[in-house]
Design a protein around this motif. Structure first.
Motif, mmCIF file in Angstrom:
data_model
loop_
_atom_site.group_PDB
_atom_site.id
_atom_site.type_symbol
_atom_site.label_atom_id
_atom_site.label_comp_id
_atom_site.label_asym_id
_atom_site.label_seq_id
_atom_site.Cartn_x
_atom_site.Cartn_y
_atom_site.Cartn_z
ATOM 1 N N ASP A 35 44.821 44.411 52.190
ATOM 2 C CA ASP A 35 44.249 43.720 53.837
ATOM 3 C C ASP A 35 44.165 42.636 53.609
ATOM 4 N N ALA A 36 42.583 42.366 52.982
ATOM 5 C CA ALA A 36 41.288 41.445 52.588
ATOM 6 C C ALA A 36 42.248 40.581 52.129
ATOM 7 N N LEU A 37 42.538 41.115 50.885
ATOM 8 C CA LEU A 37 43.113 39.917 49.769
ATOM 9 C C LEU A 37 44.412 39.020 49.988
ATOM 10 N N VAL A 48 37.819 35.936 37.646
ATOM 11 C CA VAL A 48 37.475 36.585 38.745
ATOM 12 C C VAL A 48 37.163 38.092 38.724
ATOM 13 N N VAL A 49 35.633 38.143 39.105
ATOM 14 C CA VAL A 49 34.752 39.230 38.534
ATOM 15 C C VAL A 49 35.140 40.811 39.841
ATOM 16 N N ASN A 50 35.604 41.834 39.900
ATOM 17 C CA ASN A 50 36.680 42.526 39.837
ATOM 18 C C ASN A 50 35.387 44.123 40.504
ATOM 19 N N VAL A 51 34.256 44.313 41.747
ATOM 20 C CA VAL A 51 33.232 45.172 41.505
ATOM 21 C C VAL A 51 34.368 46.442 42.340
ATOM 22 N N ARG A 61 45.935 41.904 39.549
ATOM 23 C CA ARG A 61 46.603 41.619 39.182
ATOM 24 C C ARG A 61 47.605 41.500 40.315
ATOM 25 N N ARG A 62 48.190 42.368 40.511
ATOM 26 C CA ARG A 62 49.416 42.262 41.270
ATOM 27 C C ARG A 62 48.757 42.491 43.025
ATOM 28 N N ALA A 65 48.136 37.814 42.588
ATOM 29 C CA ALA A 65 49.681 37.341 41.535
ATOM 30 C C ALA A 65 48.883 35.987 40.901
ATOM 31 N N THR A 66 47.934 36.357 40.161
ATOM 32 C CA THR A 66 47.932 35.689 39.971
ATOM 33 C C THR A 66 47.196 34.860 38.446
ATOM 34 N N ASP A 67 47.182 34.649 37.256
ATOM 35 C CA ASP A 67 46.958 34.504 35.389
ATOM 36 C C ASP A 67 45.550 33.875 35.207
#
Length: 212
Positions: A35-37, A48-51, A61-62, A65-67
């Motif tokens: 919902d947030a993204l 992008v830092v994924n915490v 990534r799915r 939808a970014t490289d």
């Protein structure tokens, strides 16, 4: 926030935050991420830092939808004091440099290794609960709770400082704080016995399985 910190800018929404950022930190709860993204566009020149605990980079990534480069990280509360070593995967110069200024970066080889470190962070509040149990036990023997609390905080704050001595292993630190056949050795060997140790490892294995 903008009144307290003049360099802080308030944006209209998440998309504007991303567009104005070079380093984008995703820190929403795992169950809220879709919902947030939803609909968020992240250009390839962003980092992008994924915490988010338990959310792998392939999953994120799915969703996005970014490289753009994605890096997982485990920042801990002491990062506010610049004393937290932050585990990251994969290593990225910009992200490593960012966390080096906040206590240090610890890049790991792969995502399975990252998940092991993530599981270890699940033991933090158990430490506090352990101390609370000691306070409660002392109270049953007539010690005022405030006195027991004050004593235990002092005791374990002092003990924690010994962890900065990296010339000694954790096993050596334990041995150095024990007198042979003394009180500490007695509690360690009678309470934290093999069965207790195996139960802790089993709980960590179960947590690790959920994080994969």
């Amino acid at each position: 926030m903008t009144q307290r910190y003049p360099t802080v800018r308030t944006c209209a929404g998440n998309q504007e935050v991303v567009d104005r950022s070079e380093l984008v930190i995703i820190a929403v709860r795992r169950q809220d991420r879709h919902d947030a993204l939803a609909g968020l566009r992240v250009a390839e020149d962003k980092i992008v830092v994924n915490v988010m605990a338990g959310v792998g980079n392939d999953d994120l990534r799915r969703t996005l939808a970014t490289d753009a480069p994605l890096v997982r990280a485990i920042p801990l509360p002491t990062i506010r004091e610049r004393r937290s070593v932050t585990v990251v995967y994969p290593s990225h110069p910009a992200v490593d440099s960012f966390f080096e200024h906040l206590g240090g970066a610890l890049p790991v080889a792969d995502e399975p290794a990252f998940n092991v470190f993530s599981a270890l962070t699940g033991t933090l509040t158990t430490h506090y609960a352990y101390l609370a149990t000691l306070t409660s036990w002392a109270a049953t023997h007539g010690i005022p709770s405030d006195d027991a609390d004050r004593y235990l905080r002092s005791l374990f704050q002092g003990l924690g400082r010994s962890l900065s001595d990296q010339t000694r292993s954790l096993q050596q630190l334990a041995a150095d704080h024990e007198t042979p056949n003394g009180n500490n050795e007695r509690i360690r060997t009678t309470w934290f016995d093999q069965a207790n140790s195996d139960a802790l490892k089993k709980a960590l294995d179960a947590l690790l399985a959920d994080l994969r």
